[in-house]
Enzyme design. Structure first.
Site, PDB file in Angstrom:
ATOM      1  N   ASP A  28      -3.369   1.532   9.690  1.00  0.00           N
ATOM      2  CA  ASP A  28      -2.087   1.604   8.990  1.00  0.00           C
ATOM      3  C   ASP A  28      -1.273   2.549   9.864  1.00  0.00           C
ATOM      4  OD1 ASP A  28       0.095   2.616   7.455  1.00  0.00           O
ATOM      5  OD2 ASP A  28      -0.864   1.784   5.680  1.00  0.00           O
ATOM      6  N   HIS A  29      -0.315   2.000  10.604  1.00  0.00           N
ATOM      7  CA  HIS A  29       0.300   2.831  11.652  1.00  0.00           C
ATOM      8  C   HIS A  29       1.059   4.034  11.068  1.00  0.00           C
ATOM      9  CE1 HIS A  29       4.001   0.500  10.945  1.00  0.00           C
ATOM     10  NE2 HIS A  29       4.645   1.443  11.597  1.00  0.00           N
ATOM     11  N   HIS A  72       1.683   1.238   3.530  1.00  0.00           N
ATOM     12  CA  HIS A  72       2.339   2.435   4.063  1.00  0.00           C
ATOM     13  C   HIS A  72       2.716   3.442   2.964  1.00  0.00           C
ATOM     14  CE1 HIS A  72       2.249   0.155   7.631  1.00  0.00           C
ATOM     15  NE2 HIS A  72       3.397  -0.457   7.519  1.00  0.00           N
ATOM     16  N   LYS A 103      14.659  -3.356   3.075  1.00  0.00           N
ATOM     17  CA  LYS A 103      15.237  -3.773   4.356  1.00  0.00           C
ATOM     18  C   LYS A 103      16.752  -3.843   4.194  1.00  0.00           C
ATOM     19  CE  LYS A 103      11.253  -5.544   6.255  1.00  0.00           C
ATOM     20  NZ  LYS A 103      10.590  -4.698   7.256  1.00  0.00           N
TER      21      LYS A 103
HETATM   22  C1  BG6 Z   1       5.349  -2.873   9.313  1.00  0.00           C
HETATM   23  C2  BG6 Z   1       6.012  -3.871   8.396  1.00  0.00           C
HETATM   24  O1  BG6 Z   1       4.028  -2.668   8.922  1.00  0.00           O
HETATM   25  O2  BG6 Z   1       6.069  -1.643   9.271  1.00  0.00           O
HETATM   26  C3  BG6 Z   1       7.458  -4.081   8.797  1.00  0.00           C
HETATM   27  O3  BG6 Z   1       5.311  -5.116   8.460  1.00  0.00           O
HETATM   28  C4  BG6 Z   1       8.190  -2.759   8.881  1.00  0.00           C
HETATM   29  O4  BG6 Z   1       8.120  -4.962   7.887  1.00  0.00           O
HETATM   30  C5  BG6 Z   1       7.411  -1.753   9.716  1.00  0.00           C
HETATM   31  O5  BG6 Z   1       9.452  -2.987   9.454  1.00  0.00           O
HETATM   32  C6  BG6 Z   1       8.041  -0.376   9.625  1.00  0.00           C
HETATM   33  O6  BG6 Z   1       7.440   0.468  10.572  1.00  0.00           O
HETATM   34  P1  BG6 Z   1       8.221   1.698  11.205  1.00  0.00           P
HETATM   35  O7  BG6 Z   1       7.183   2.405  12.005  1.00  0.00           O
HETATM   36  O8  BG6 Z   1       9.332   1.101  12.029  1.00  0.00           O
HETATM   37  O9  BG6 Z   1       8.758   2.483  10.073  1.00  0.00           O
END
Ligand code: BG6
Length: 481
Positions: free
Chosen positions: A177-178, A240, A330
């Site tokens: 989960d980045h 997230h 979004k």
């Molecule tokens: C991803 C989602 O996991 O995270 C995307 O699938 C989203 O829809 C993105 O835009 C957001 O990541 P960050 O790091 O740009 O906040």
């Protein structure tokens, strides 16, 4: 101040789906950055694997193009790029067949860390895992990395876990989960558990409520087909936002170690109360200068949400009565992600009623402009009696630590290096993912049963008006975006 780079051990990293979007945007540029920083040992080997029949030279050309596209010129140079590319090889493999596997086996070394990144559709996880074993490629201590979406409900997540468990132990599986790799997310733990100041106040007695916002300016353009089957709940909240909530709400783990941290996060998910529909607002962005959500996903009848705001309660001693408000969407006013802790006002004011009474607010900013801001009450300067104002004690990382330290690694860079180090702390455990789906499943099922359409909201706004009302009826308001 320059960050300390500790090189990782020599490794063979195989990226399945190496010609795909995630590899091009994040994984390969991220590996290159770690190489430039001296974190990668000279004999590290990165093997791109995908269906396309092509040789290593063609793959290298694609990687160079990706790095030049996705990294600014200040973060790359020709010499290091050439040296990095010398670490790259390519093999065409057939995930569902026999082709390429014997060749891949030949490329692997016996005595280095072995990692396999499954940057492919989850429907291929099983086939890849089977073949890695059938062709005797994966060792007992091999690590595999898998991406979200990890299932689309509890049942599919469970099935995926079972598929992986047939070939790998939990200690070998790194579910990304980045958001957990973001610098400020880890700073949240440093702030909570590295200071005496906050933890004693981190509970329902002193915290009025918590707000977690992940607002994006972008729409879903380009990813419409995937997104329309997911929506904000599956795409952002289940993973997230849930992770941010867990790290904010969890009990202090005994140590900063994988299972200690993950056990505490799991307890938070299990303590979440079911959410009533009236505590959730779903929205869909309308057309503005850019197309509407419905046009972006090319589905005029879509009932999928691109925005969610919701109020949650955690049923445990620490948080009883302190709501957590989550919001993500979004095509909103700005790109802004933050966790904001609103403390209660002091129980008694010694000042006149017209002096004002204010609460402390701690904001943990994830993006943009990562940092931490604590608003404290002081006297308004000057004569004229005692009037209270609040001022920020602001720590912008860029200002406090200098530009070098502000140039923190991307989440993917950190997480991939953690895989090589064998540190699972910032990765999700199988039971955690299943529990998170177990909480979102009934909410999604209720929407599907009702068939209601999300509320429209103007692009560039803060979401539907009803999201503001959700707060107003509790006598609170959202942070500005
Ligand atoms: C991803 C989602 O996991 O995270 C995307 O699938 C989203 O829809 C993105 O835009 C957001 O990541 P960050 O790091 O740009 O906040």
């Amino acid at each position: 101040m320059v960050s300390r780079v500790i090189p990782v051990e020599p490794f063979d990293l195989v990226i399945f789906g190496a010609t795909g979007d995630l590899a091009r945007r994040k994984i390969l540029p991220g590996l290159y950055r770690r190489f430039c920083d001296g974190q990668m040992p000279p004999d590290a080997s990165i093997i791109g694997a995908a269906r396309t029949e092509q040789d290593s030279a063609a793959f290298v050309a694609q990687v160079v193009e990706a790095i030049e596209t996705f990294l600014p010129a200040t973060k790359r140079d020709q010499d290091s790029l050439a040296a990095f590319c010398a670490r790259l090889r390519y093999v065409a493999v057939d995930a569902m067949g026999e082709g390429g596997w014997a060749e891949l086996a030949q490329m692997m070394r016996p005595d280095v860390v072995q990692a396999f990144y499954f940057s492919v559709a989850p429907s291929l996880f099983g086939a890849l895992a089977e073949r890695l074993h059938h062709f005797n490629i994966a060792r007992q201590d091999a690590r595999i990395v898998v991406e979200k979406p990890f299932g689309r409900d509890r049942e599919t997540a469970r099935a995926l876990n079972a598929t992986l468990a047939a070939h790998f132990n939990e200690t070998q599986i790194y579910r990304i989960d980045h958001y957990l790799g973001k610098e400020t997310v880890q700073n949240l733990m440093a702030v909570r558990f590295g200071n005496t100041l906050f933890e004693p106040l981190w509970n329902a007695q002193y915290v009025d409520h918590v707000q977690i916002t992940v607002a994006e300016e972008v729409g879903v353009g380009g990813r419409g087909a995937y997104y329309d089957k997911s929506g904000a709940m599956r795409d952002m909240v289940q993973n997230h936002l849930m992770q941010l909530l867990c790290l904010t709400a969890m009990e202090p783990p005994a140590r900063f170690e994988p299972d200690a941290v993950r056990d505490e996060k799991l307890k938070v998910i299990r303590a979440l109360e079911p959410v009533a529909q009236k505590q959730i607002v779903r929205g869909q962005y309308q057309a503005g200068v850019k197309p509407s959500y419905l046009d972006d996903v090319e589905n005029p009848a879509s009932r999928t949400e691109s925005f969610i705001a919701m109020k949650l309660q955690i049923a445990n001693w620490r948080w009883n009565g302190t709501p957590f408000y989550l919001r993500t969407g979004k095509r909103m006013k700005a790109r802004k992600s933050e966790i904001v802790i609103h403390f209660k006002t002091p129980p008694h004011s010694i000042f006149d009623a017209d002096a004002g009474r204010r609460a402390n607010v701690l904001s943990i900013r994830l993006q943009p402009d990562e940092g931490i801001d604590l608003r404290v009450t002081i006297k308004e300067p000057g004569p004229g009696g005692m009037r209270l104002i609040d001022v920020p004690l602001d720590m912008s990382f860029a200002e406090a630590l200098g530009p070098e330290a502000a140039d923190v690694p991307d989440a993917y860079e950190r997480l991939i290096m953690d895989v090589i180090r064998g540190n699972q702390t910032l990765f999700m455990r199988g039971d955690e993912v299943e529990a998170a789906w177990g909480w979102t499943d009934p909410i999604i099922a209720a929407w599907e049963a009702q068939g209601t359409r999300p509320l429209p909201y103007a692009p560039g706004s803060t979401g539907p008006e009803e999201a503001a009302i959700l707060m107003h009826q509790d006598g609170r308001r959202w942070q500005d975006i």
